[in-house]
Design a protein around this motif. Structure first.
Motif, PDB file in Angstrom:
ATOM      1  N   ARG A  40       0.837  -1.211   0.000  1.00  0.00           N
ATOM      2  CA  ARG A  40       0.000   0.000   0.000  1.00  0.00           C
ATOM      3  C   ARG A  40       0.868   1.255   0.000  1.00  0.00           C
ATOM      4  N   ASN A  41       1.921   1.243   0.802  1.00  0.00           N
ATOM      5  CA  ASN A  41       2.835   2.392   0.844  1.00  0.00           C
ATOM      6  C   ASN A  41       3.548   2.576  -0.494  1.00  0.00           C
ATOM      7  N   ASP A  42       3.957   1.463  -1.083  1.00  0.00           N
ATOM      8  CA  ASP A  42       4.645   1.522  -2.381  1.00  0.00           C
ATOM      9  C   ASP A  42       3.734   2.110  -3.456  1.00  0.00           C
ATOM     10  N   LEU A  43       2.480   1.694  -3.451  1.00  0.00           N
ATOM     11  CA  LEU A  43       1.540   2.164  -4.472  1.00  0.00           C
ATOM     12  C   LEU A  43       1.343   3.675  -4.400  1.00  0.00           C
ATOM     13  N   ASP A  44       1.314   4.199  -3.183  1.00  0.00           N
ATOM     14  CA  ASP A  44       1.164   5.652  -3.022  1.00  0.00           C
ATOM     15  C   ASP A  44       2.368   6.394  -3.603  1.00  0.00           C
ATOM     16  N   LYS A  45       3.554   5.826  -3.408  1.00  0.00           N
ATOM     17  CA  LYS A  45       4.769   6.475  -3.895  1.00  0.00           C
ATOM     18  C   LYS A  45       4.933   6.306  -5.407  1.00  0.00           C
ATOM     19  N   ILE A  46       4.506   5.167  -5.916  1.00  0.00           N
ATOM     20  CA  ILE A  46       4.617   4.893  -7.351  1.00  0.00           C
ATOM     21  C   ILE A  46       3.729   5.828  -8.164  1.00  0.00           C
ATOM     22  N   GLN A  47       2.575   6.150  -7.617  1.00  0.00           N
ATOM     23  CA  GLN A  47       1.572   6.921  -8.355  1.00  0.00           C
ATOM     24  C   GLN A  47       2.132   8.186  -8.999  1.00  0.00           C
ATOM     25  N   GLU A  48       2.891   8.957  -8.227  1.00  0.00           N
ATOM     26  CA  GLU A  48       3.372  10.240  -8.738  1.00  0.00           C
ATOM     27  C   GLU A  48       4.361  10.086  -9.889  1.00  0.00           C
ATOM     28  N   PHE A  49       5.030   8.945  -9.955  1.00  0.00           N
ATOM     29  CA  PHE A  49       6.009   8.745 -11.015  1.00  0.00           C
ATOM     30  C   PHE A  49       5.383   8.231 -12.313  1.00  0.00           C
ATOM     31  N   LEU A  50       4.102   7.872 -12.260  1.00  0.00           N
ATOM     32  CA  LEU A  50       3.442   7.342 -13.448  1.00  0.00           C
ATOM     33  C   LEU A  50       2.836   8.424 -14.330  1.00  0.00           C
ATOM     34  N   VAL A  51       2.664   9.611 -13.792  1.00  0.00           N
ATOM     35  CA  VAL A  51       2.003  10.688 -14.538  1.00  0.00           C
ATOM     36  C   VAL A  51       2.625  10.930 -15.914  1.00  0.00           C
ATOM     37  N   PRO A  52       3.961  11.022 -16.029  1.00  0.00           N
ATOM     38  CA  PRO A  52       4.548  11.279 -17.348  1.00  0.00           C
ATOM     39  C   PRO A  52       4.286  10.179 -18.369  1.00  0.00           C
ATOM     40  N   PHE A  53       3.932   8.986 -17.890  1.00  0.00           N
ATOM     41  CA  PHE A  53       3.719   7.869 -18.805  1.00  0.00           C
ATOM     42  C   PHE A  53       2.271   7.764 -19.285  1.00  0.00           C
ATOM     43  N   GLY A  54       1.406   8.622 -18.772  1.00  0.00           N
ATOM     44  CA  GLY A  54       0.017   8.610 -19.216  1.00  0.00           C
ATOM     45  C   GLY A  54      -0.816   7.481 -18.644  1.00  0.00           C
ATOM     46  N   VAL A  55      -0.387   6.912 -17.520  1.00  0.00           N
ATOM     47  CA  VAL A  55      -1.164   5.862 -16.846  1.00  0.00           C
ATOM     48  C   VAL A  55      -1.233   6.192 -15.360  1.00  0.00           C
ATOM     49  N   ARG A  56      -2.104   5.483 -14.628  1.00  0.00           N
ATOM     50  CA  ARG A  56      -2.187   5.716 -13.187  1.00  0.00           C
ATOM     51  C   ARG A  56      -2.651   4.463 -12.472  1.00  0.00           C
ATOM     52  N   VAL A  57      -2.351   4.412 -11.178  1.00  0.00           N
ATOM     53  CA  VAL A  57      -2.799   3.301 -10.338  1.00  0.00           C
ATOM     54  C   VAL A  57      -4.189   3.630  -9.813  1.00  0.00           C
TER      55      VAL A  57
END
Length: 203
Positions: free
Chosen positions: A38-55
């Motif tokens: 759960r903690n990882d998913l929160d941190k991963i989210q912000e790095f996905l924005v440039p790729f055009g996808v989201r969790v």
């Protein structure tokens, strides 16, 4: 397991999954706690924005990656090839090629905001990329016209357009690489500008 490695593995699991997964499902696969996931998913989210996808996390449903199939495939390819989680969506060279190709086939002006949105970078980055594009065009007898509140476009003779397009195709793996780069088949502006005899040889 290293945190960045775990983040990449989480993304691989989610992208390859045919449906939503619970944090418990992911935790079991990676042999960590659900809280860690759960903690990882929160941190991963912000790095996905440039790729055009989201969790996306839905109660009583699970977690999944939302986005176009081609974007998810591109992300999977990049995180599989890189040793680091922090991967730029496009390299500077890829952006420059993309911009040149977009301009060569454009029937009207392109805005810097449009290019920034397509390449997931800031307008400031696009301005820097355009400096290289301008030099490339100049070597081919073409001029990059930049107008405030209007955008950018190429000015020059049709002969120089044809030569520039031919040179770009030859130096970038011809049609196959360009289709992959632009993710779009060759369209009508090139039919008019590219010498048919040269085009026939390339394809």
């Amino acid at each position: 397991m290293d945190m960045e490695v775990r983040w990449r593995e989480i993304l691989k699991i989610l992208i390859k999954s045919k449906g939503p997964l619970t944090t418990e499902d992911i935790a079991r696969k990676l042999k960590v706690s659900s809280r860690t996931i759960r903690n990882d998913l929160d941190k991963i989210q912000e790095f996905l924005v440039p790729f055009g996808v989201r969790v996306v996390k839905k109660p009583r449903t699970g977690v999944y990656i939302e986005g176009a199939s081609e974007k998810k495939a591109e992300l999977l390819d990049r995180i599989s090839q890189s040793d680091s989680f922090y991967v730029e969506p496009y390299s500077q060279q890829e952006r420059e090629k993309y911009i040149i190709w977009k301009l060569l086939q454009a029937e009207k002006n392109l805005t810097t905001q449009q290019l920034a949105d397509e390449l997931y970078v800031s307008k400031a980055t696009i301005y820097k990329d355009l400096d290289y594009v301008e030099k490339w065009l100049a070597r081919h007898g073409l001029k990059l016209v930049r107008k405030p509140n209007y955008g950018v476009e190429i000015a020059g003779s049709e002969e120089n357009f044809r030569k520039a397009i031919s040179d770009f195709l030859v130096n970038n793996g011809a049609v196959d690489e360009l289709k992959e780069l632009v993710q779009n088949p060759l369209i009508h502006p090139l039919d008019r500008r590219l010498n048919p005899d040269i085009f026939a040889q390339l394809v």
